[in-house]
Design a protein around this motif. Structure first.
Motif, PDB file in Angstrom:
ATOM      1  N   ASN A 112       0.828  -1.201   0.000  1.00  0.00           N
ATOM      2  CA  ASN A 112       0.000   0.000   0.000  1.00  0.00           C
ATOM      3  C   ASN A 112       0.864   1.254   0.000  1.00  0.00           C
ATOM      4  O   ASN A 112       1.867   1.332   0.711  1.00  0.00           O
ATOM      5  CB  ASN A 112      -0.922   0.016   1.227  1.00  0.00           C
ATOM      6  N   GLY A 114      -0.444   5.074   0.217  1.00  0.00           N
ATOM      7  CA  GLY A 114      -1.563   6.014   0.222  1.00  0.00           C
ATOM      8  C   GLY A 114      -2.833   5.331  -0.239  1.00  0.00           C
ATOM      9  O   GLY A 114      -3.250   4.309   0.313  1.00  0.00           O
ATOM     10  N   LYS A 115      -3.440   5.845  -1.287  1.00  0.00           N
ATOM     11  CA  LYS A 115      -4.684   5.285  -1.809  1.00  0.00           C
ATOM     12  C   LYS A 115      -4.452   4.283  -2.930  1.00  0.00           C
ATOM     13  O   LYS A 115      -5.406   3.841  -3.570  1.00  0.00           O
ATOM     14  CB  LYS A 115      -5.602   6.415  -2.297  1.00  0.00           C
ATOM     15  N   VAL A 116      -3.192   3.932  -3.159  1.00  0.00           N
ATOM     16  CA  VAL A 116      -2.865   2.985  -4.227  1.00  0.00           C
ATOM     17  C   VAL A 116      -2.308   1.696  -3.612  1.00  0.00           C
ATOM     18  O   VAL A 116      -1.400   1.739  -2.770  1.00  0.00           O
ATOM     19  CB  VAL A 116      -1.827   3.579  -5.202  1.00  0.00           C
ATOM     20  N   SER A 117      -2.872   0.560  -4.012  1.00  0.00           N
ATOM     21  CA  SER A 117      -2.390  -0.742  -3.549  1.00  0.00           C
ATOM     22  C   SER A 117      -2.054  -1.604  -4.766  1.00  0.00           C
ATOM     23  O   SER A 117      -2.789  -1.594  -5.756  1.00  0.00           O
ATOM     24  CB  SER A 117      -3.460  -1.450  -2.707  1.00  0.00           C
ATOM     25  N   ILE A 135      -6.981   1.324  -6.794  1.00  0.00           N
ATOM     26  CA  ILE A 135      -6.907   2.730  -6.392  1.00  0.00           C
ATOM     27  C   ILE A 135      -8.197   3.071  -5.660  1.00  0.00           C
ATOM     28  O   ILE A 135      -9.299   2.877  -6.186  1.00  0.00           O
ATOM     29  CB  ILE A 135      -6.712   3.668  -7.597  1.00  0.00           C
ATOM     30  N   LYS A 136      -8.076   3.579  -4.452  1.00  0.00           N
ATOM     31  CA  LYS A 136      -9.247   3.902  -3.637  1.00  0.00           C
ATOM     32  C   LYS A 136      -9.929   5.171  -4.159  1.00  0.00           C
ATOM     33  O   LYS A 136      -9.336   5.948  -4.918  1.00  0.00           O
ATOM     34  CB  LYS A 136      -8.826   4.100  -2.178  1.00  0.00           C
ATOM     35  N   GLY A 139      -8.342   8.657  -5.280  1.00  0.00           N
ATOM     36  CA  GLY A 139      -6.907   8.445  -5.438  1.00  0.00           C
ATOM     37  C   GLY A 139      -6.423   8.781  -6.835  1.00  0.00           C
ATOM     38  O   GLY A 139      -7.187   8.813  -7.794  1.00  0.00           O
ATOM     39  N   GLU A 140      -5.132   9.017  -6.938  1.00  0.00           N
ATOM     40  CA  GLU A 140      -4.520   9.239  -8.249  1.00  0.00           C
ATOM     41  C   GLU A 140      -3.060   8.836  -8.218  1.00  0.00           C
ATOM     42  O   GLU A 140      -2.447   8.736  -7.151  1.00  0.00           O
ATOM     43  CB  GLU A 140      -4.653  10.699  -8.688  1.00  0.00           C
ATOM     44  N   ILE A 141      -2.513   8.563  -9.394  1.00  0.00           N
ATOM     45  CA  ILE A 141      -1.093   8.289  -9.551  1.00  0.00           C
ATOM     46  C   ILE A 141      -0.469   9.537 -10.161  1.00  0.00           C
ATOM     47  O   ILE A 141      -0.964  10.040 -11.182  1.00  0.00           O
ATOM     48  CB  ILE A 141      -0.868   7.067 -10.458  1.00  0.00           C
ATOM     49  N   LYS A 183      -6.511   9.139 -12.341  1.00  0.00           N
ATOM     50  CA  LYS A 183      -7.198   9.403 -11.072  1.00  0.00           C
ATOM     51  C   LYS A 183      -8.614   8.846 -11.146  1.00  0.00           C
ATOM     52  O   LYS A 183      -9.189   8.692 -12.225  1.00  0.00           O
ATOM     53  CB  LYS A 183      -7.227  10.904 -10.774  1.00  0.00           C
ATOM     54  N   GLY A 187     -13.030   4.920  -7.210  1.00  0.00           N
ATOM     55  CA  GLY A 187     -12.177   3.756  -7.029  1.00  0.00           C
ATOM     56  C   GLY A 187     -12.182   2.850  -8.251  1.00  0.00           C
ATOM     57  O   GLY A 187     -13.129   2.852  -9.033  1.00  0.00           O
TER      58      GLY A 187
END
Length: 216
Positions: A112, A114-117, A135-136, A139-141, A183, A187
């Protein structure tokens, strides 16, 4: 509606067994999700089978070929089919049915950030890395380009970048010509395949570039 598909050339190579495992898995999964590509794949496969069959007839002695076909048709076959239970992945308090080609793979543990797993599939593919990416919501990359290629097959939810919004089944191939910032509002779950590290363009995420080779 699915807008992004594998090329006909990729599907042809998939039929011929000329692709690495991760890419073949992604194409098989997309075909399961996309009726349009499923029909096109069936036609390509039938055309290839017809071509191989014709070559076989031309190259073999006709009598020997007839004897072989007669022997095959006389073989006893199993009539009972073993039903396959669908595989589900649980995330965001819901269950998502995974395409068969993906469900058959062994998945490692999630990491994990942040919001990315992300969890890698246990495939021996040299420099290629196949993963399940979650991605929750919200979330964004960070904005990045690619030092190799990146394939994303969206399995559930939606995400967007500078090129628009993507839906389940979209097969997105990117390389060093592309910059984007994926993004998601609600999710999403994706199958991803990369052959080299991402290159981040802005902010603190640029600090990851020197170790990108180690973590991609």
């Amino acid at each position: 509606m699915i807008k992004y598909h594998p090329s006909k050339q990729l599907m042809q190579k998939h039929i011929l067994g000329e692709l690495p495992a991760g890419l073949s898995v992604a194409i098989s999964a997309h075909i399961e999700l996309c009726d349009q590509c499923g029909k096109e794949f069936d036609m390509l496969e039938a055309k290839q089978a017809s071509s191989v069959f014709s070559e076989s007839v031309e190259n073999d002695n006709h009598c020997e070929f007839e004897a072989m076909m007669e022997s095959i048709t006389e073989m006893s076959m199993f009539d009972d089919l073993v039903p396959q239970s669908p595989e589900f992945f649980e995330y965001q308090d819901k269950q998502v049915q995974l395409p068969r080609a993906i469900a058959a793979l062994k998945l490692g543990s999630f990491i994990n950030a942040g919001k990315v797993s992300r969890a890698r599939f246990e495939l021996e593919e040299g420099p290629l890395r196949s993963s399940l990416l979650h991605i929750k919501p919200g979330g964004e990359i960070p904005e990045h380009t690619h030092t190799g290629f990146e394939l994303t097959l969206l399995l559930d939810g939606t995400f967007e970048d500078e090129s628009g919004e993507y839906v389940p089944g979209d097969f997105i191939m990117l390389d060093g010509r592309h910059n984007h910032t994926p993004k998601t509002k609600d999710g999403c779950l994706c199958f991803t395949l990369v052959d080299n590290a991402l290159h981040f363009n802005k902010g603190l995420s640029k600090l990851l570039n020197p170790i990108g080779k180690l973590i991609y």
